[in-house]
Design a protein around this motif. Structure first.
Motif, PDB file in Angstrom:
ATOM      1  N   THR A 189     -28.867  13.506 -19.894  1.00 37.94           N
ATOM      2  CA  THR A 189     -27.345  13.513 -19.587  1.00 37.94           C
ATOM      3  C   THR A 189     -26.857  12.234 -19.167  1.00 37.94           C
ATOM      4  O   THR A 189     -25.643  11.748 -19.463  1.00 37.94           O
ATOM      5  CB  THR A 189     -27.262  14.847 -18.468  1.00 37.94           C
ATOM      6  OG1 THR A 189     -27.881  16.018 -18.919  1.00 37.94           O
ATOM      7  CG2 THR A 189     -25.943  14.935 -18.132  1.00 37.94           C
ATOM      8  N   LEU A 190     -27.889  11.557 -18.284  1.00 38.97           N
ATOM      9  CA  LEU A 190     -27.140  10.123 -17.840  1.00 38.97           C
ATOM     10  C   LEU A 190     -27.223   9.213 -18.926  1.00 38.97           C
ATOM     11  O   LEU A 190     -25.937   8.470 -19.017  1.00 38.97           O
ATOM     12  CB  LEU A 190     -28.291   9.734 -17.020  1.00 38.97           C
ATOM     13  CG  LEU A 190     -28.355  10.347 -15.470  1.00 38.97           C
ATOM     14  CD1 LEU A 190     -29.482  10.034 -14.610  1.00 38.97           C
ATOM     15  CD2 LEU A 190     -26.984  10.598 -14.800  1.00 38.97           C
ATOM     16  N   GLU A 191     -27.928   9.279 -19.858  1.00 39.72           N
ATOM     17  CA  GLU A 191     -27.945   8.337 -20.950  1.00 39.72           C
ATOM     18  C   GLU A 191     -26.534   8.627 -21.752  1.00 39.72           C
ATOM     19  O   GLU A 191     -25.991   7.724 -22.534  1.00 39.72           O
ATOM     20  CB  GLU A 191     -29.073   8.597 -22.043  1.00 39.72           C
ATOM     21  CG  GLU A 191     -30.281   7.840 -21.468  1.00 39.72           C
ATOM     22  CD  GLU A 191     -31.611   8.412 -22.154  1.00 39.72           C
ATOM     23  OE1 GLU A 191     -31.300   8.710 -23.364  1.00 39.72           O
ATOM     24  OE2 GLU A 191     -32.608   7.924 -21.961  1.00 39.72           O
ATOM     25  N   ARG A 208     -22.729   9.384 -13.214  1.00 40.23           N
ATOM     26  CA  ARG A 208     -23.714  10.280 -12.663  1.00 40.23           C
ATOM     27  C   ARG A 208     -23.219  11.739 -12.389  1.00 40.23           C
ATOM     28  O   ARG A 208     -22.829  12.248 -11.327  1.00 40.23           O
ATOM     29  CB  ARG A 208     -24.246   9.758 -11.282  1.00 40.23           C
ATOM     30  CG  ARG A 208     -24.348   8.366 -11.251  1.00 40.23           C
ATOM     31  CD  ARG A 208     -25.662   7.943 -11.970  1.00 40.23           C
ATOM     32  NE  ARG A 208     -27.164   8.289 -11.435  1.00 40.23           N
ATOM     33  CZ  ARG A 208     -28.284   7.840 -11.695  1.00 40.23           C
ATOM     34  NH1 ARG A 208     -28.414   6.526 -12.118  1.00 40.23           N
ATOM     35  NH2 ARG A 208     -29.276   8.481 -11.228  1.00 40.23           N
ATOM     36  N   PRO A 209     -22.698  12.484 -13.472  1.00 39.03           N
ATOM     37  CA  PRO A 209     -22.114  13.728 -13.283  1.00 39.03           C
ATOM     38  C   PRO A 209     -22.889  14.625 -12.880  1.00 39.03           C
ATOM     39  O   PRO A 209     -24.114  14.911 -12.658  1.00 39.03           O
ATOM     40  CB  PRO A 209     -21.941  13.888 -14.847  1.00 39.03           C
ATOM     41  CG  PRO A 209     -22.775  13.363 -15.835  1.00 39.03           C
ATOM     42  CD  PRO A 209     -23.019  12.073 -14.772  1.00 39.03           C
ATOM     43  N   ARG A 210     -22.039  15.688 -12.555  1.00 37.83           N
ATOM     44  CA  ARG A 210     -22.752  17.039 -11.960  1.00 37.83           C
ATOM     45  C   ARG A 210     -23.745  17.427 -12.838  1.00 37.83           C
ATOM     46  O   ARG A 210     -24.711  18.234 -12.351  1.00 37.83           O
ATOM     47  CB  ARG A 210     -21.393  17.889 -11.447  1.00 37.83           C
ATOM     48  CG  ARG A 210     -20.703  17.504 -10.291  1.00 37.83           C
ATOM     49  CD  ARG A 210     -19.480  18.666 -10.441  1.00 37.83           C
ATOM     50  NE  ARG A 210     -18.659  18.410  -9.198  1.00 37.83           N
ATOM     51  CZ  ARG A 210     -18.672  19.172  -8.045  1.00 37.83           C
ATOM     52  NH1 ARG A 210     -19.614  20.132  -7.920  1.00 37.83           N
ATOM     53  NH2 ARG A 210     -17.756  19.057  -7.181  1.00 37.83           N
ATOM     54  N   ARG A 211     -23.385  17.486 -13.898  1.00 39.86           N
ATOM     55  CA  ARG A 211     -24.045  17.984 -15.168  1.00 39.86           C
ATOM     56  C   ARG A 211     -25.537  17.483 -14.954  1.00 39.86           C
ATOM     57  O   ARG A 211     -26.586  18.365 -15.537  1.00 39.86           O
ATOM     58  CB  ARG A 211     -23.475  18.094 -16.523  1.00 39.86           C
ATOM     59  CG  ARG A 211     -24.365  18.696 -17.691  1.00 39.86           C
ATOM     60  CD  ARG A 211     -23.499  19.152 -18.866  1.00 39.86           C
ATOM     61  NE  ARG A 211     -24.438  19.375 -19.907  1.00 39.86           N
ATOM     62  CZ  ARG A 211     -24.971  20.433 -20.158  1.00 39.86           C
ATOM     63  NH1 ARG A 211     -24.692  21.267 -19.107  1.00 39.86           N
ATOM     64  NH2 ARG A 211     -25.899  20.896 -21.037  1.00 39.86           N
ATOM     65  N   ALA A 212     -25.967  16.120 -14.831  1.00 36.60           N
ATOM     66  CA  ALA A 212     -27.209  15.777 -14.763  1.00 36.60           C
ATOM     67  C   ALA A 212     -27.990  16.399 -13.584  1.00 36.60           C
ATOM     68  O   ALA A 212     -29.185  16.892 -14.108  1.00 36.60           O
ATOM     69  CB  ALA A 212     -27.252  14.246 -14.673  1.00 36.60           C
TER      70      ALA A 212
END
Length: 443
Positions: A189-191, A208-212
């Protein structure tokens, strides 16, 4: 008894009340009424404006020694801890060189700490690709558990685990009933997220989204349920997964959760351009998220509040450019966590007893430190004498951290630590270190 402490406000597991606390040979041997007869060598009556709390237990501290001692070290970190009401820390396995990923490295770290600690110190081990065969030996040598990353750690010598490596680690650690601590951000997700180049905090936050966190938490919970291994989620910043965490715990998944003062104090909306002193991973999120974290604490889904103290020299924060991508991610806060928490907690109607539960009792329990974390008979006589109504302004130049740069600098806080007691004696931060090195299972 050696000493009796009398206070109008004493925090015990049953609540706050006037009490006298008797100490003998470093242990609490009596918790009585305030005016109970006190056959002791010394009777100390504390001021009416203070609260006698258990010494805090901080299970997430990057001491960085050996190897990066220009960033922090055992004398400076433990002085800061003592000045902040903390009587026990557990040191993280990375940012030191070598990292604590085998017994040789653990022995080296213990040699660095021996005779240099003002508070008691325990150690976490680390899980990295290729060291699965070292874990049982580290466990037998007395580490309190093992930390891993699911995304880049920020230092090359402590690489992340992929999904299959994580599952193998969980199986191995479950074999000896160990504990795995997880930095839960998903690398994939970060990539796929935007690059955080530039001075704007909102761009870093987007990287650095919440989804990570959400994806990583789901992975960890699923594997914990499958393997039965005990897991602990580090520094939760996103509240999206709080309902899932509550449900997992209700279904018997052995998971515990921590968050940190900076997520409960600061908000993304107030972080200025180039203010890289606020950079940490996972990041400080929005005000709405902060309030959900407080609710997660109040509801018991989030167990503990610990510092994730991770200082660095000022030049690594890249103040000349203010570039959030290039700056080191970490916040120095060991000495100011209690007043920072009290300032925010008191505004929301929480009590000093709540802080004692979140910052002493729960961290001690999570690490298996059964002899401390509360004021009750049989526990180690570790105390924090806290004046909740006294105010001060943080001056980072007066902090004990070796690299005291902190986003708390200049912040007006409520609550002052008047003194910190270790095994029934006040800690003198300019005196002789009395901290002991802790071994899992020996308490």
């Amino acid at each position: 008894m050696d000493v009796v402490l009398r206070a109008r406000r004493v925090v015990t597991p049953s609540g706050e009340a006037p009490r006298s606390v008797g100490v003998e040979a470093g242990r609490i041997v009596a918790v009585d009424a305030y005016d109970a007869p006190s056959p002791a060598d010394h009777v100390i009556t504390l001021e009416d404006d203070v609260v006698l709390m258990p010494g805090l237990v901080d299970t997430h501290v990057h001491v960085n020694e050996p190897g990066r001692t220009a960033w922090e070290g055992f004398p400076s970190a433990t002085r800061a801890a003592a000045a902040g009401g903390i009587t026990t820390i557990v040191d993280m396995p990375l940012n030191s060189v070598p990292p604590t990923t085998d017994v040789v490295a653990l022995d080296l770290k213990r040699k660095c700490a021996e005779g240099n600690a003002f508070v008691d110190v325990g150690f976490w081990g680390g899980v990295v690709p290729g060291n699965l065969g070292e874990l049982r030996a580290l466990h037998d040598a007395g580490v309190f558990g093992f930390k891993c990353f699911l995304a880049p750690s920020g230092v090359d010598e402590f690489p992340q685990l992929n999904a299959s490596e994580l599952e193998r680690a969980l199986h191995e650690i479950h074999e000896f009933d160990g504990l795995l601590l997880v930095h839960a951000e998903d690398a994939g997700t970060l990539e796929r997220s935007p690059e955080p180049h530039g001075r704007m905090y909102r761009e870093f936050l987007s990287s650095r989204p919440r989804r990570a966190e959400d994806v990583a938490v789901v992975t960890v919970l699923d594997l914990a349920a499958r393997t039965g291994c005990r897991v602990h989620l580090l520094h939760l910043s996103s509240t999206d997964e709080v309902p899932r965490l509550a449900a997992a715990r209700g279904s018997g998944v052995p998971v515990s959760v921590e968050t940190c003062p900076h997520y409960l104090v600061f908000v993304a909306e107030e972080i200025g351009e180039g203010a890289t002193q606020y950079k940490c991973c996972p990041p400080i999120r929005e005000a709405v998220n902060r309030e959900e974290l407080w609710r997660g604490l109040a509801d018991g889904v989030i167990d503990a509040v610990v510092s994730d103290h991770s200082p660095c020299p000022a030049d690594l924060k890249q103040f000349d450019t203010g570039d959030f991508d290039a700056a080191w991610g970490g916040i120095a806060s060991l000495q100011v966590g209690l007043p920072a928490m009290w300032t925010q907690a008191s505004r929301r109607g929480y009590t000093v007893s709540d802080l004692a539960r979140w910052m002493a009792e729960s961290p001690a329990r999570l690490a298996g430190l059964t002899d401390r974390g509360s004021i009750e008979v049989g526990r180690q006589a570790d105390f924090c004498v806290f004046a909740p109504d006294e105010a001060f302004v943080v001056d980072q130049a007066k902090l004990w951290h070796k690299c005291p740069l902190t986003p708390y600098d200049g912040l007006a806080l409520a609550g002052v630590v008047r003194s910190t007691w270790l095994r029934g004696e006040p800690i003198e931060v300019d005196g002789v270190p009395r901290g002991r090195l802790l071994v899992r299972g020996a308490s």
